[in-house]
Structures are given as C-alpha cells and as structure tokens.
Design a protein around this motif. Structure first.
Motif, PDB file in Angstrom:
ATOM      1  N   ARG A   1       0.633  -1.029  -0.080  1.00  0.00           N
ATOM      2  CA  ARG A   1       0.438  -0.255   0.291  1.00  0.00           C
ATOM      3  C   ARG A   1       0.401   1.129  -0.206  1.00  0.00           C
ATOM      4  O   ARG A   1       0.085   2.379  -0.729  1.00  0.00           O
ATOM      5  CB  ARG A   1      -0.308  -0.226   0.850  1.00  0.00           C
ATOM      6  N   GLU A   2       2.257   1.407   1.117  1.00  0.00           N
ATOM      7  CA  GLU A   2       2.680   2.235   1.157  1.00  0.00           C
ATOM      8  C   GLU A   2       3.765   2.855  -0.079  1.00  0.00           C
ATOM      9  O   GLU A   2       4.098   3.574  -0.932  1.00  0.00           O
ATOM     10  CB  GLU A   2       3.372   2.091   1.593  1.00  0.00           C
ATOM     11  N   ALA A   3       4.694   1.363  -1.342  1.00  0.00           N
ATOM     12  CA  ALA A   3       4.356   1.774  -2.703  1.00  0.00           C
ATOM     13  C   ALA A   3       4.205   2.125  -3.200  1.00  0.00           C
ATOM     14  O   ALA A   3       4.019   3.299  -4.064  1.00  0.00           O
ATOM     15  CB  ALA A   3       4.805  -0.043  -2.660  1.00  0.00           C
ATOM     16  N   LEU A   4       2.758   1.761  -3.345  1.00  0.00           N
ATOM     17  CA  LEU A   4       1.112   2.240  -4.476  1.00  0.00           C
ATOM     18  C   LEU A   4       1.073   3.813  -4.137  1.00  0.00           C
ATOM     19  O   LEU A   4       0.946   5.283  -4.901  1.00  0.00           O
ATOM     20  CB  LEU A   4       0.282   1.494  -4.543  1.00  0.00           C
ATOM     21  N   GLU A   5       0.902   4.272  -2.872  1.00  0.00           N
ATOM     22  CA  GLU A   5       0.898   5.655  -2.120  1.00  0.00           C
ATOM     23  C   GLU A   5       1.832   6.449  -2.723  1.00  0.00           C
ATOM     24  O   GLU A   5       2.142   7.409  -3.144  1.00  0.00           O
ATOM     25  CB  GLU A   5       0.610   6.054  -0.541  1.00  0.00           C
ATOM     26  N   GLN A   6       3.383   5.891  -2.477  1.00  0.00           N
ATOM     27  CA  GLN A   6       4.393   6.380  -2.871  1.00  0.00           C
ATOM     28  C   GLN A   6       4.413   6.773  -4.429  1.00  0.00           C
ATOM     29  O   GLN A   6       4.884   7.422  -5.192  1.00  0.00           O
ATOM     30  CB  GLN A   6       5.657   6.228  -2.684  1.00  0.00           C
TER      31      GLN A   6
ATOM     32  N   GLY B   1      -3.397  12.298 -12.637  1.00  0.00           N
ATOM     33  CA  GLY B   1      -1.935  11.908 -12.092  1.00  0.00           C
ATOM     34  C   GLY B   1      -1.695  11.789 -10.579  1.00  0.00           C
ATOM     35  O   GLY B   1      -0.368  11.494 -10.449  1.00  0.00           O
ATOM     36  N   ARG B   2      -2.808  11.063 -10.120  1.00  0.00           N
ATOM     37  CA  ARG B   2      -2.727  10.314  -8.831  1.00  0.00           C
ATOM     38  C   ARG B   2      -3.436   9.473  -8.827  1.00  0.00           C
ATOM     39  O   ARG B   2      -4.851   9.086  -9.712  1.00  0.00           O
ATOM     40  CB  ARG B   2      -3.093  11.260  -7.641  1.00  0.00           C
ATOM     41  N   ILE B   3      -3.120   8.497  -8.332  1.00  0.00           N
ATOM     42  CA  ILE B   3      -4.319   7.514  -7.995  1.00  0.00           C
ATOM     43  C   ILE B   3      -4.777   7.019  -6.874  1.00  0.00           C
ATOM     44  O   ILE B   3      -4.717   7.880  -5.375  1.00  0.00           O
ATOM     45  CB  ILE B   3      -3.613   5.856  -7.599  1.00  0.00           C
ATOM     46  N   GLN B   4      -5.920   7.137  -7.075  1.00  0.00           N
ATOM     47  CA  GLN B   4      -7.254   8.138  -5.389  1.00  0.00           C
ATOM     48  C   GLN B   4      -8.124   6.490  -5.070  1.00  0.00           C
ATOM     49  O   GLN B   4      -8.115   5.768  -6.323  1.00  0.00           O
ATOM     50  CB  GLN B   4      -8.098   9.387  -6.863  1.00  0.00           C
ATOM     51  N   GLY B   5      -8.452   6.801  -4.738  1.00  0.00           N
ATOM     52  CA  GLY B   5      -9.672   5.693  -3.920  1.00  0.00           C
ATOM     53  C   GLY B   5      -8.838   4.269  -3.759  1.00  0.00           C
ATOM     54  O   GLY B   5      -9.696   3.929  -3.767  1.00  0.00           O
ATOM     55  N   LEU B   6      -7.016   4.011  -2.872  1.00  0.00           N
ATOM     56  CA  LEU B   6      -6.858   2.552  -3.580  1.00  0.00           C
ATOM     57  C   LEU B   6      -7.633   1.975  -2.322  1.00  0.00           C
ATOM     58  O   LEU B   6      -7.744   2.395  -0.918  1.00  0.00           O
ATOM     59  CB  LEU B   6      -5.839   2.937  -2.818  1.00  0.00           C
ATOM     60  N   ALA B   7      -7.981   0.508  -2.483  1.00  0.00           N
ATOM     61  CA  ALA B   7      -8.796   0.265  -1.174  1.00  0.00           C
ATOM     62  C   ALA B   7      -8.009  -1.310  -2.089  1.00  0.00           C
ATOM     63  O   ALA B   7      -6.919  -1.857  -3.010  1.00  0.00           O
ATOM     64  CB  ALA B   7     -10.161  -0.217  -1.840  1.00  0.00           C
ATOM     65  N   SER B   8      -7.986  -2.261  -0.350  1.00  0.00           N
ATOM     66  CA  SER B   8      -7.423  -3.356  -1.573  1.00  0.00           C
ATOM     67  C   SER B   8      -8.356  -4.879  -1.082  1.00  0.00           C
ATOM     68  O   SER B   8      -9.132  -4.437   0.608  1.00  0.00           O
ATOM     69  CB  SER B   8      -6.153  -4.169  -0.410  1.00  0.00           C
ATOM     70  N   ALA B   9      -8.727  -5.832  -1.537  1.00  0.00           N
ATOM     71  CA  ALA B   9      -9.450  -6.697  -1.198  1.00  0.00           C
ATOM     72  C   ALA B   9      -8.443  -8.538  -1.002  1.00  0.00           C
ATOM     73  O   ALA B   9      -7.501  -8.116  -2.373  1.00  0.00           O
ATOM     74  CB  ALA B   9     -10.583  -6.585  -1.961  1.00  0.00           C
ATOM     75  N   PRO B  10      -8.865  -9.175  -0.900  1.00  0.00           N
ATOM     76  CA  PRO B  10      -8.167 -10.761  -1.168  1.00  0.00           C
ATOM     77  C   PRO B  10      -8.452 -11.187  -2.536  1.00  0.00           C
ATOM     78  O   PRO B  10      -9.778 -10.835  -2.987  1.00  0.00           O
ATOM     79  CB  PRO B  10      -9.051 -11.908   0.520  1.00  0.00           C
ATOM     80  N   GLY B  11      -7.484 -12.126  -2.873  1.00  0.00           N
ATOM     81  CA  GLY B  11      -8.617 -12.735  -3.974  1.00  0.00           C
ATOM     82  C   GLY B  11      -7.675 -11.687  -5.144  1.00  0.00           C
ATOM     83  O   GLY B  11      -7.709 -10.369  -5.555  1.00  0.00           O
TER      84      GLY B  11
END
Length: 115
Positions: free
Chosen positions: A8-13, A53-63
């Motif tokens: 998550r931190e890498a994607l935010e970076q 120019g940004r990744i917005q609304g970053l969420a994660s889910a299994p699978g």
C-alpha cells in the motif's frame, strides 16, 4: 516478501511520484482510468482510479479483482516495492514477464512514457 502495508505504501509513493512529475510523464499519468494491481504472493488486489496524475480511492481486497479495470498490473509484493523504490527497472521486469501490464492499446501507448 513484502507485506500488504508495504505494498500500500509503495502504491501511495507511486501516486506521489506521478503527481510531482512534469512534461510527457505528467501527460501520460493524467489518464482517467480504473486501475488494479494484483499482488500474486499475497493473494491481494489493490484497486483505485488513476485520475489527475494520482491514484485515488486506493482499496484492497483478498483474491483476484472482482471487476476488470482499464489498467491491470500483476506482480509479486517484492517486485512492486522494488520498482517504486528504484531497485527494479519496470521495463525490464515487464519484458521478462516478472510484471504483467494489461490495458487498451491507446493506454499502453500513453503509459510507455511512464515505463
């Protein structure tokens, strides 16, 4: 193996890096597309919207992703962290199959500037 929080931190970076870019890189990052990043070794998918120019609304889910995003990345957790940190060249990892990038032809043409 990197954990979910490191990914998550890498994607935010990555998002911060794209937001600071200029010229052709900024233009390529200015797409408005859905984005998914499947982390194979964690069986986890991050989703968001590439906008302004940004990744917005970053969420994660299994699978695997439940919906097909316009831009789809697949890689290991360590490769994600290494690419964003500068320890792994995206183009070489993509060419060797370590990273998969799927998108429409026009998007691939624009994204090549980011690679």
């Amino acid at each position: 193996m990197a954990d979910a929080e490191e990914c998550r931190e890498a994607l935010e970076q990555l998002s911060r890096n794209m937001a600071k870019s200029t010229g052709d890189v900024r233009k390529a990052a200015a797409l408005d597309r859905s984005l998914s990043c499947r982390i194979t070794d964690l069986d986890l998918t991050f989703t968001g919207q590439l906008r302004d120019g940004r990744i917005q609304g970053l969420a994660s889910a299994p699978g695997a992703p439940t919906e097909k995003a316009a831009i789809r990345l697949t890689m290991s957790s360590d490769d994600l962290v290494a690419v964003v940190g500068g320890g792994l060249n995206f183009a070489s990892a993509w060419a060797s199959g370590r990273i998969r990038l799927e998108a429409g032809f026009r998007d691939l043409l624009r994204l090549r500037t980011l690679l």
